[in-house]
Design a protein around this motif. Structure first.
Motif, PDB file in Angstrom:
ATOM      1  N   ILE A  90       0.518  -1.521  -0.017  1.00  0.00           N
ATOM      2  CA  ILE A  90       0.406   0.119   0.111  1.00  0.00           C
ATOM      3  C   ILE A  90       0.291   1.351   0.204  1.00  0.00           C
ATOM      4  N   PRO A  91       0.313   2.486  -0.594  1.00  0.00           N
ATOM      5  CA  PRO A  91       1.012   3.408  -0.210  1.00  0.00           C
ATOM      6  C   PRO A  91       1.773   4.003   0.903  1.00  0.00           C
ATOM      7  N   GLU A  92       1.575   4.253   2.134  1.00  0.00           N
ATOM      8  CA  GLU A  92       1.558   4.036   3.492  1.00  0.00           C
ATOM      9  C   GLU A  92       2.948   3.573   3.176  1.00  0.00           C
ATOM     10  N   LEU A  93       3.486   1.995   3.221  1.00  0.00           N
ATOM     11  CA  LEU A  93       4.227   1.284   3.246  1.00  0.00           C
ATOM     12  C   LEU A  93       4.918   1.565   2.746  1.00  0.00           C
ATOM     13  N   SER A  94       5.249   2.156   1.103  1.00  0.00           N
ATOM     14  CA  SER A  94       5.842   1.903   0.299  1.00  0.00           C
ATOM     15  C   SER A  94       6.615   3.501   1.208  1.00  0.00           C
ATOM     16  N   HIS A  95       5.776   4.254   1.188  1.00  0.00           N
ATOM     17  CA  HIS A  95       6.363   5.578   1.562  1.00  0.00           C
ATOM     18  C   HIS A  95       7.493   5.335   2.810  1.00  0.00           C
ATOM     19  N   ILE A 121       9.878  -6.478  -2.600  1.00  0.00           N
ATOM     20  CA  ILE A 121       8.369  -7.198  -1.803  1.00  0.00           C
ATOM     21  C   ILE A 121       8.131  -7.052  -0.413  1.00  0.00           C
ATOM     22  N   PRO A 122       7.554  -6.591   0.122  1.00  0.00           N
ATOM     23  CA  PRO A 122       7.095  -6.878   1.256  1.00  0.00           C
ATOM     24  C   PRO A 122       6.513  -8.180   1.438  1.00  0.00           C
ATOM     25  N   HIS A 123       6.520  -9.220   3.040  1.00  0.00           N
ATOM     26  CA  HIS A 123       6.519 -10.350   3.106  1.00  0.00           C
ATOM     27  C   HIS A 123       7.296 -10.936   4.289  1.00  0.00           C
TER      28      HIS A 123
END
Length: 186
Positions: A90-95, A121-123
């Motif tokens: 999601i945008p918040e996580l990417s930011h 890749i968040p995992h």
């Protein structure tokens, strides 16, 4: 080496531990148990990183906690495949990841690093190392693939994991986002 991670809340951590324990019991998998703290990794840094705590504090000082969702069972392929629970980017996580990455690394490293902005890749890792092979891959995947991995949890901390796969991994320090100064990762 040190890893900058978010430690998972108890209910997600318990789910991961149950899977790890099942895989150890039924398939004799042990490699993931070296890092006994279920987590989401943002990057790996050198032990000698200067101003580590200050950089982390500067990165999180204006970060509000946010909710993410686990979405799917995934595999990083190769000689030593990794099986993981994928987290929606999601945008918040990417930011947050992008800000953290820029604070510790330059753009020249981003192109070649799996944790870099372009490739991350968040995992949540379920299996890695030499445990998984051609003979047990199908039975393990059959065991996991029909499970529902859709869960939501709050990202409210940044922790430093330190040590090595040979000697074991420990939590060096946990930094909670502003307004989340409690001892649990709820």
């Amino acid at each position: 080496m040190k890893a900058l991670v978010t430690l998972l809340p108890d209910r997600i951590s318990e789910m991961v531990h149950l899977i790890w324990n099942e895989l150890e019991r039924d398939f004799n998998f042990r490699s993931v148990l070296v890092t006994p703290y279920p987590h989401l990794t943002y990057c790996v840094i050198e032990d000698s990183t200067e101003g580590l705590y200050e950089k982390i504090e500067a990165t999180i000082k204006n970060v509000d906690s946010f909710t993410v969702r686990t979405e799917y069972l995934g595999v990083f392929s190769g000689e030593s495949p990794v099986v993981y629970i994928g987290i929606a980017r999601i945008p918040e996580l990417s930011h947050f990841h992008d800000e953290l990455w820029r604070r510790f690394f330059g753009p020249e490293r981003d192109i070649h690093d799996l944790y870099g902005i372009a490739h991350w890749i968040p995992h949540i890792t379920l299996i890695f190392g030499r445990d998984l092979n051609r003979e047990n891959f199908c039975p393990v995947m059959e065991r996991l693939v029909f499970r529902d991995f859709h869960r939501e949890f709050e990202v409210n901390n940044l922790a430093i994991l330190s040590g090595s796969l040979e000697s074991g991994i420990e939590i060096e320090k946990i930094f909670y986002f502003p307004g989340n100064q409690h001892p649990s990762t709820r």
